[in-house]
Motif scaffolding. Structure first.
Motif, PDB file in Angstrom:
ATOM      1  N   ALA A   1     -34.550  26.729  28.889  1.00 39.11           N
ATOM      2  CA  ALA A   1     -35.990  26.354  28.783  1.00 39.11           C
ATOM      3  C   ALA A   1     -36.456  26.074  30.103  1.00 39.11           C
ATOM      4  O   ALA A   1     -36.014  25.402  30.947  1.00 39.11           O
ATOM      5  CB  ALA A   1     -36.055  24.969  27.892  1.00 39.11           C
ATOM      6  N   TYR A   2     -37.651  26.677  30.449  1.00 35.77           N
ATOM      7  CA  TYR A   2     -38.361  26.400  31.560  1.00 35.77           C
ATOM      8  C   TYR A   2     -39.326  25.330  31.322  1.00 35.77           C
ATOM      9  O   TYR A   2     -40.210  25.477  30.720  1.00 35.77           O
ATOM     10  CB  TYR A   2     -38.916  27.741  32.166  1.00 35.77           C
ATOM     11  N   GLU A   3     -39.274  24.235  32.032  1.00 36.11           N
ATOM     12  CA  GLU A   3     -40.332  23.343  32.264  1.00 36.11           C
ATOM     13  C   GLU A   3     -40.866  22.788  30.836  1.00 36.11           C
ATOM     14  O   GLU A   3     -42.159  22.836  30.653  1.00 36.11           O
ATOM     15  CB  GLU A   3     -41.333  23.577  32.957  1.00 36.11           C
ATOM     16  N   PRO A   4     -40.005  22.215  29.594  1.00 31.68           N
ATOM     17  CA  PRO A   4     -40.478  21.951  28.572  1.00 31.68           C
ATOM     18  C   PRO A   4     -41.309  20.561  28.654  1.00 31.68           C
ATOM     19  O   PRO A   4     -40.918  19.897  29.816  1.00 31.68           O
ATOM     20  CB  PRO A   4     -39.231  21.697  27.604  1.00 31.68           C
TER      21      PRO A   4
ATOM     22  N   MET B   1     -37.757  12.677  30.457  1.00 28.36           N
ATOM     23  CA  MET B   1     -37.506  12.634  29.045  1.00 28.36           C
ATOM     24  C   MET B   1     -36.445  13.765  28.848  1.00 28.36           C
ATOM     25  O   MET B   1     -35.665  13.520  28.018  1.00 28.36           O
ATOM     26  CB  MET B   1     -38.769  12.983  28.481  1.00 28.36           C
ATOM     27  N   ALA B   2     -36.598  14.907  29.608  1.00 28.92           N
ATOM     28  CA  ALA B   2     -35.508  16.011  29.526  1.00 28.92           C
ATOM     29  C   ALA B   2     -34.112  15.355  29.961  1.00 28.92           C
ATOM     30  O   ALA B   2     -33.253  15.751  29.262  1.00 28.92           O
ATOM     31  CB  ALA B   2     -35.970  17.044  30.385  1.00 28.92           C
ATOM     32  N   LYS B   3     -33.995  14.554  30.806  1.00 26.59           N
ATOM     33  CA  LYS B   3     -32.814  13.976  31.354  1.00 26.59           C
ATOM     34  C   LYS B   3     -32.208  13.075  30.167  1.00 26.59           C
ATOM     35  O   LYS B   3     -31.013  13.016  29.926  1.00 26.59           O
ATOM     36  CB  LYS B   3     -32.952  13.247  32.713  1.00 26.59           C
ATOM     37  N   ILE B   4     -33.030  12.075  29.776  1.00 27.27           N
ATOM     38  CA  ILE B   4     -32.497  11.336  28.542  1.00 27.27           C
ATOM     39  C   ILE B   4     -32.240  12.232  27.342  1.00 27.27           C
ATOM     40  O   ILE B   4     -31.130  11.832  26.881  1.00 27.27           O
ATOM     41  CB  ILE B   4     -33.808  10.438  28.108  1.00 27.27           C
ATOM     42  N   TRP B   5     -33.021  13.266  26.937  1.00 23.89           N
ATOM     43  CA  TRP B   5     -32.565  14.129  25.791  1.00 23.89           C
ATOM     44  C   TRP B   5     -31.275  14.851  25.944  1.00 23.89           C
ATOM     45  O   TRP B   5     -30.362  14.950  25.281  1.00 23.89           O
ATOM     46  CB  TRP B   5     -33.490  15.024  25.809  1.00 23.89           C
ATOM     47  N   ALA B   6     -31.101  15.347  27.492  1.00 20.77           N
ATOM     48  CA  ALA B   6     -29.860  16.164  27.708  1.00 20.77           C
ATOM     49  C   ALA B   6     -28.576  14.920  27.339  1.00 20.77           C
ATOM     50  O   ALA B   6     -27.527  15.520  27.184  1.00 20.77           O
ATOM     51  CB  ALA B   6     -29.919  16.747  28.992  1.00 20.77           C
ATOM     52  N   ALA B   7     -28.721  13.760  28.094  1.00 24.09           N
ATOM     53  CA  ALA B   7     -27.620  12.727  28.018  1.00 24.09           C
ATOM     54  C   ALA B   7     -27.383  12.519  26.665  1.00 24.09           C
ATOM     55  O   ALA B   7     -26.070  12.392  26.290  1.00 24.09           O
ATOM     56  CB  ALA B   7     -28.004  11.613  28.749  1.00 24.09           C
TER      57      ALA B   7
ATOM     58  N   ALA C   1     -25.646  20.385  27.186  1.00 26.07           N
ATOM     59  CA  ALA C   1     -27.033  20.343  27.956  1.00 26.07           C
ATOM     60  C   ALA C   1     -27.055  19.822  29.225  1.00 26.07           C
ATOM     61  O   ALA C   1     -26.178  19.001  29.682  1.00 26.07           O
ATOM     62  CB  ALA C   1     -27.911  19.441  26.930  1.00 26.07           C
ATOM     63  N   LYS C   2     -27.744  20.525  29.960  1.00 29.19           N
ATOM     64  CA  LYS C   2     -28.039  20.280  31.624  1.00 29.19           C
ATOM     65  C   LYS C   2     -29.491  20.559  31.962  1.00 29.19           C
ATOM     66  O   LYS C   2     -29.855  21.415  31.646  1.00 29.19           O
ATOM     67  CB  LYS C   2     -26.896  21.419  32.278  1.00 29.19           C
ATOM     68  N   VAL C   3     -30.070  19.624  32.877  1.00 26.81           N
ATOM     69  CA  VAL C   3     -31.001  19.683  33.483  1.00 26.81           C
ATOM     70  C   VAL C   3     -30.961  20.020  35.021  1.00 26.81           C
ATOM     71  O   VAL C   3     -30.205  19.272  35.729  1.00 26.81           O
ATOM     72  CB  VAL C   3     -32.121  18.354  33.188  1.00 26.81           C
ATOM     73  N   VAL C   4     -31.805  20.920  35.253  1.00 25.62           N
ATOM     74  CA  VAL C   4     -31.753  21.478  36.769  1.00 25.62           C
ATOM     75  C   VAL C   4     -33.015  21.284  37.298  1.00 25.62           C
ATOM     76  O   VAL C   4     -34.008  22.091  36.850  1.00 25.62           O
ATOM     77  CB  VAL C   4     -31.252  22.902  36.813  1.00 25.62           C
ATOM     78  N   HIS C   5     -33.265  20.381  38.438  1.00 23.79           N
ATOM     79  CA  HIS C   5     -34.212  20.028  39.306  1.00 23.79           C
ATOM     80  C   HIS C   5     -34.091  21.089  40.315  1.00 23.79           C
ATOM     81  O   HIS C   5     -33.395  20.948  41.174  1.00 23.79           O
ATOM     82  CB  HIS C   5     -34.672  18.931  39.562  1.00 23.79           C
TER      83      HIS C   5
END
Length: 359
Positions: free
Chosen positions: A231-234, A303-309, A318-322
């Motif tokens: 996902a790009y920038e949800p 929110m994405a980081k909370i969701w991935a956690a 799941a991983k979030v990449v900034h």
């Protein structure tokens, strides 16, 4: 439906794994199959009897609508899993095609790398514009808002180091590629159509952008043939198990606070069975600010980081990449078409390889 593309029209084989060539110096492309089809949707029938003599009357006639449109290309010796690309709000499959300044987009970059590619127009958008519900499309001058919302800059200024091409022709192309809904956005209708696509093509990898992010989660929940989601920038529609919904995130966004969506645990757990990665670009605030576009996306990233956690707490991957954390600077809301889109594509290729999805 499927048709072979004559290799007599193209000079040489794909250079799989190689970077796409600069404009004017690209290697020829060869595809094994290419075509398009409509998938999903519903049919309405007007009561009564159709009469040829009164063919302009709706009685007894049908309306097929709310389907998705898919354009596909399959290369020679394709990898096992094709890539399915879904656009975001105000966009169409053009998102993934040639960039606003004419460079190769992810469509052909990944075709060159040996992946089958499916580009979708979601129901009620683009070439899937036949809607079963009415709407009014009002011409509204709002392109400077979108320039700002998508973090190209704060109009008319580009952010310093922006990876968006800064010539006026590219910006005009970008504005012209935006397209309206022909009916209200309905996440269930869109995800149903996406799921039907996977029923048709089999196992594959779903790649989403922006508003399409929520559709990605819903499609993966509905269909086990989705083997990974990129996902790009949800921003919206982050789903959480019942009883684990986080507090809304406040921001200076023009759209107000950001809320999660509660779903049954049994559905949420389906997302823990596949690898998921989310990418965000640059110029996102790291703390609350009154600069509304930077703060809007701060809320999305948080929110994405909370969701991935939460996914990982339930045993998922799941991983979030900034991207700035990797030293990749200047990316807008469209990293896959920014000036460094080959570098962004390499990150995706690495993810596919690391998860054994490049077989």
């Amino acid at each position: 439906m499927f048709r072979k593309v004559s290799t007599l029209l193209i000079a040489s084989l794909l250079s799989f794994g190689a970077n796409a060539q600069p404009k004017g110096k690209r290697e020829p492309l060869v595809t094994q199959e290419q075509g398009s089809f409509l998938v999903g949707g519903t049919t309405l029938t007007e009561p009564g009897k159709f009469e040829v003599a009164n063919a302009l009357k709706p009685q007894g006639q049908t309306l097929h609508g709310d389907h998705a449109y898919a354009f596909y290309q399959i290369p020679v010796k394709a990898h096992k899993y094709p890539l399915v690309f879904l656009h975001g709000a105000g966009e169409s499959k053009k998102t993934w095609e040639s960039t606003p300044d004419g460079r190769e987009g992810f469509q052909t970059i990944f075709l060159r790398r040996g992946y089958g590619v499916y580009l979708l127009d979601q129901p009620r958008r683009g070439e899937a514009g036949k809607s079963t519900v009415a709407t009014t499309i009002t011409p509204t001058p709002d392109e400077q808002f979108w320039f700002t919302q998508f973090r190209i800059g704060n109009y008319p200024d580009y952010f310093p180091g922006s990876q968006f091409p800064k010539d006026t022709a590219a910006l005009e192309q970008f504005f012209r590629q935006m397209t309206p809904n022909t009916g209200a956005f309905d996440a269930n209708i869109v995800s149903n159509a996406c799921s039907k696509l996977f029923d048709r093509i089999g196992d594959g990898i779903l790649i989403t952008h922006s508003q399409g992010g929520g559709i990605g989660w819903f499609t993966a929940i509905k269909n086990p043939k989705v083997k990974a989601v990129i996902a790009y920038e949800p921003f919206s529609s982050f789903v959480f198990p019942a009883g684990e919904l986080p507090k809304p995130i406040q921001s200076a966004s023009l759209f107000g606070e950001l809320k999660g969506v509660e779903i049954p645990l049994s559905d949420f757990e389906k997302l823990t069975r596949i690898p998921i990665i989310i990418y965000y670009g640059d110029n996102i605030a790291d703390q609350p600010t009154t600069v509304w576009n930077k703060d809007h996306w701060r809320a999305g990233l948080e929110m994405a980081k909370i969701w991935a956690a939460t996914i990982n707490k339930h045993g998922g991957h799941a991983k979030v990449v900034h991207l700035p954390d990797l030293g990749i600077k200047g990316n807008t809301h469209f990293p896959f078409s920014d000036l460094n889109n080959l570098q962004i594509a390499d990150l995706l290729s690495d993810f596919l390889r690391e998860n054994n999805l490049n077989k």
